[in-house]
Scaffold this motif. Structure first.
Motif, PDB file in Angstrom:
ATOM      1  N   ILE A  90       0.856  -1.189   0.000  1.00 18.10           N
ATOM      2  CA  ILE A  90       0.000   0.000   0.000  1.00 18.10           C
ATOM      3  C   ILE A  90       0.890   1.235   0.000  1.00 18.10           C
ATOM      4  CG2 ILE A  90      -1.794   1.278   1.214  1.00 18.10           C
ATOM      5  CD1 ILE A  90      -2.761  -1.396   2.379  1.00 18.10           C
ATOM      6  N   VAL A  91       0.783   2.039  -1.055  1.00 14.73           N
ATOM      7  CA  VAL A  91       1.632   3.220  -1.233  1.00 14.73           C
ATOM      8  C   VAL A  91       0.762   4.460  -1.383  1.00 14.73           C
ATOM      9  CG1 VAL A  91       3.448   1.848  -2.310  1.00 14.73           C
ATOM     10  CG2 VAL A  91       1.754   2.981  -3.760  1.00 14.73           C
ATOM     11  N   GLY A  92       1.409   5.618  -1.318  1.00 14.58           N
ATOM     12  CA  GLY A  92       0.677   6.866  -1.494  1.00 14.58           C
ATOM     13  C   GLY A  92       1.630   8.007  -1.775  1.00 14.58           C
ATOM     14  N   ASP A  93       1.073   9.147  -2.145  1.00  8.67           N
ATOM     15  CA  ASP A  93       1.897  10.316  -2.430  1.00  8.67           C
ATOM     16  C   ASP A  93       2.748  10.691  -1.226  1.00  8.67           C
ATOM     17  OD1 ASP A  93       1.333  10.930  -5.116  1.00  8.67           O
ATOM     18  OD2 ASP A  93      -0.583  11.827  -4.538  1.00  8.67           O
ATOM     19  N   PHE A  94       4.024  10.910  -1.496  1.00 11.11           N
ATOM     20  CA  PHE A  94       5.031  11.294  -0.524  1.00 11.11           C
ATOM     21  C   PHE A  94       5.304  10.230   0.528  1.00 11.11           C
ATOM     22  CE2 PHE A  94       3.515  15.150  -2.543  1.00 11.11           C
ATOM     23  CZ  PHE A  94       4.704  15.519  -3.142  1.00 11.11           C
ATOM     24  N   GLY A  95       5.084   8.977   0.110  1.00 13.51           N
ATOM     25  CA  GLY A  95       5.670   7.889   0.857  1.00 13.51           C
ATOM     26  C   GLY A  95       7.179   7.984   0.695  1.00 13.51           C
TER      27      GLY A  95
ATOM     28  N   LYS B 279       3.953  10.287  -6.076  1.00 12.47           N
ATOM     29  CA  LYS B 279       5.213  11.009  -5.891  1.00 12.47           C
ATOM     30  C   LYS B 279       5.837  10.515  -4.584  1.00 12.47           C
ATOM     31  CE  LYS B 279       3.436  15.201  -8.059  1.00 12.47           C
ATOM     32  NZ  LYS B 279       2.036  14.815  -8.265  1.00 12.47           N
ATOM     33  N   THR B 280       7.143  10.264  -4.601  1.00 13.56           N
ATOM     34  CA  THR B 280       7.806   9.851  -3.377  1.00 13.56           C
ATOM     35  C   THR B 280       8.619  11.010  -2.807  1.00 13.56           C
ATOM     36  OG1 THR B 280       9.834   9.045  -4.422  1.00 13.56           O
ATOM     37  CG2 THR B 280       7.997   7.477  -4.240  1.00 13.56           C
ATOM     38  N   ALA B 281       9.041  10.847  -1.560  1.00 15.24           N
ATOM     39  CA  ALA B 281       9.892  11.817  -0.885  1.00 15.24           C
ATOM     40  C   ALA B 281      11.098  11.083  -0.316  1.00 15.24           C
ATOM     41  CB  ALA B 281       9.126  12.514   0.229  1.00 15.24           C
ATOM     42  N   ILE B 282      12.240  11.730  -0.360  1.00 15.77           N
ATOM     43  CA  ILE B 282      13.455  11.151   0.207  1.00 15.77           C
ATOM     44  C   ILE B 282      13.697  11.792   1.561  1.00 15.77           C
ATOM     45  CG2 ILE B 282      15.955  10.943  -0.049  1.00 15.77           C
ATOM     46  CD1 ILE B 282      15.449  10.980  -3.117  1.00 15.77           C
TER      47      ILE B 282
ATOM     48  N   ASP C 296      -0.692 -13.141  -0.183  1.00 14.24           N
ATOM     49  CA  ASP C 296      -0.060 -13.905   0.889  1.00 14.24           C
ATOM     50  C   ASP C 296       0.538 -13.021   1.970  1.00 14.24           C
ATOM     51  OD1 ASP C 296      -0.350 -16.522  -0.445  1.00 14.24           O
ATOM     52  OD2 ASP C 296       1.071 -15.682  -1.887  1.00 14.24           O
ATOM     53  N   ALA C 297       0.802 -11.756   1.661  1.00 18.45           N
ATOM     54  CA  ALA C 297       1.495 -10.879   2.603  1.00 18.45           C
ATOM     55  C   ALA C 297       1.237  -9.424   2.243  1.00 18.45           C
ATOM     56  CB  ALA C 297       2.997 -11.169   2.593  1.00 18.45           C
ATOM     57  N   LEU C 298       1.579  -8.543   3.190  1.00 13.72           N
ATOM     58  CA  LEU C 298       1.361  -7.102   3.043  1.00 13.72           C
ATOM     59  C   LEU C 298       2.626  -6.351   3.408  1.00 13.72           C
ATOM     60  CD1 LEU C 298      -0.629  -4.623   2.765  1.00 13.72           C
ATOM     61  CD2 LEU C 298      -1.042  -4.890   5.228  1.00 13.72           C
ATOM     62  N   VAL C 299       2.924  -5.285   2.644  1.00 19.53           N
ATOM     63  CA  VAL C 299       4.024  -4.367   2.956  1.00 19.53           C
ATOM     64  C   VAL C 299       3.447  -2.961   3.090  1.00 19.53           C
ATOM     65  CG1 VAL C 299       6.203  -3.355   2.178  1.00 19.53           C
ATOM     66  CG2 VAL C 299       5.725  -5.771   1.742  1.00 19.53           C
ATOM     67  N   VAL C 300       3.828  -2.284   4.187  1.00 23.39           N
ATOM     68  CA  VAL C 300       3.352  -0.925   4.441  1.00 23.39           C
ATOM     69  C   VAL C 300       4.569  -0.014   4.649  1.00 23.39           C
ATOM     70  CG1 VAL C 300       1.850   0.531   5.844  1.00 23.39           C
ATOM     71  CG2 VAL C 300       1.307  -1.902   5.574  1.00 23.39           C
ATOM     72  N   PRO C 301       4.999   0.700   3.590  1.00 24.01           N
ATOM     73  CA  PRO C 301       6.145   1.609   3.712  1.00 24.01           C
ATOM     74  C   PRO C 301       5.783   2.845   4.538  1.00 24.01           C
ATOM     75  CG  PRO C 301       5.650   1.100   1.409  1.00 24.01           C
ATOM     76  CD  PRO C 301       4.498   0.629   2.229  1.00 24.01           C
ATOM     77  N   GLY C 302       6.817   3.609   4.892  1.00 23.63           N
ATOM     78  CA  GLY C 302       6.606   4.816   5.676  1.00 23.63           C
ATOM     79  C   GLY C 302       6.621   6.073   4.838  1.00 23.63           C
ATOM     80  N   GLY C 303       7.057   7.157   5.453  1.00 23.44           N
ATOM     81  CA  GLY C 303       6.991   8.468   4.825  1.00 23.44           C
ATOM     82  C   GLY C 303       5.762   9.215   5.296  1.00 23.44           C
ATOM     83  N   ARG C 304       5.355  10.234   4.551  1.00 22.81           N
ATOM     84  CA  ARG C 304       4.169  11.005   4.942  1.00 22.81           C
ATOM     85  C   ARG C 304       2.868  10.361   4.489  1.00 22.81           C
ATOM     86  NH1 ARG C 304       3.629  16.278   3.008  1.00 22.81           N
ATOM     87  NH2 ARG C 304       5.435  16.111   1.664  1.00 22.81           N
ATOM     88  N   ALA C 305       2.910   9.459   3.527  1.00 21.90           N
ATOM     89  CA  ALA C 305       1.680   8.849   3.011  1.00 21.90           C
ATOM     90  C   ALA C 305       0.814   8.198   4.095  1.00 21.90           C
ATOM     91  CB  ALA C 305       2.011   7.850   1.906  1.00 21.90           C
TER      92      ALA C 305
END
Length: 196
Positions: free
Chosen positions: A8-13, A46-49, A81-90
């Motif tokens: 699950i991703v989003g803007d400025f992740g 859009k991603t953020a570093i 089978d699995a889920l990944v949830v990245p961080g950032g502002r998203a």
């Protein structure tokens, strides 16, 4: 055999926390569908570093455009089978979508592997799935996850189906722990060397 993984991703992740796990999981043979509410397959977020330069918090700069590979409205979490949830502002806004919270709850109810990093646990806290877990997150998120009922640990943590890390510098240990939880076997081979 590769697993089907939902991300699950989003803007400025966070850029590294989105790109690196996506590419690493694909590299070892898993199929990853990256989805975002209100985005169709082929659209981008859009991603953020986030860089750590000795300040009290991270510095944020514009990252890349990351292509969403599936349409959120068309996916069924039961097919993964699995889920990944990245961080950032998203995560701060993704947690306001009922369909995101329902998807997260599915993985916990079905005891499927979940990997969350940095601010990603904000979504897990909002979904109400953290009670009783031992975990970590970006240190500024600690009050939220503790309020959701978990015990805080410094460093990459595995508790039952949940793998957590504090930020992208944890990638080697965090991804290794997630691959282990997935049962991924990587065979080492001799590197191919081109003849001169």
């Amino acid at each position: 055999m590769g697993k089907e993984i939902l991300m699950i991703v989003g803007d400025f992740g966070e850029d590294y926390e989105t790109m690196v796990p996506y590419q690493a999981l694909e590299m070892v043979g898993h199929d990853v569908d990256a989805v975002c509410p209100e985005k169709e397959a082929g659209e981008t977020v859009k991603t953020a570093i986030h860089d750590f330069r000795g300040d009290q918090t991270y510095l944020e700069e514009r990252g890349h455009n990351f292509e969403v590979t599936a349409t959120f409205a068309d996916v069924d979490p039961a097919d993964y089978d699995a889920l990944v949830v990245p961080g950032g502002r998203a995560p701060e806004y993704l947690r306001t979508y009922d369909e995101v919270l329902a998807a997260v709850r599915h993985f916990f109810e079905a005891d499927k592997p979940v990997a969350a990093l940095c601010h990603g646990p904000q979504i897990l806290a909002a979904a109400g799935v953290l009670d009783g877990y031992e975990m970590t997150a970006y240190p500024a998120v600690r009050p939220e996850v503790e309020a959701a009922g978990c015990s805080w640990v410094d460093g990459v943590t595995v508790d039952d189906n949940l793998v957590t890390g504090q930020a992208w510098p944890d990638h080697p240990e965090w991804l290794a722990a997630f691959l282990d939880l997935l049962g991924t076997e990587i065979e080492a081979g001799e590197p191919a060397v081109a003849d001169d």
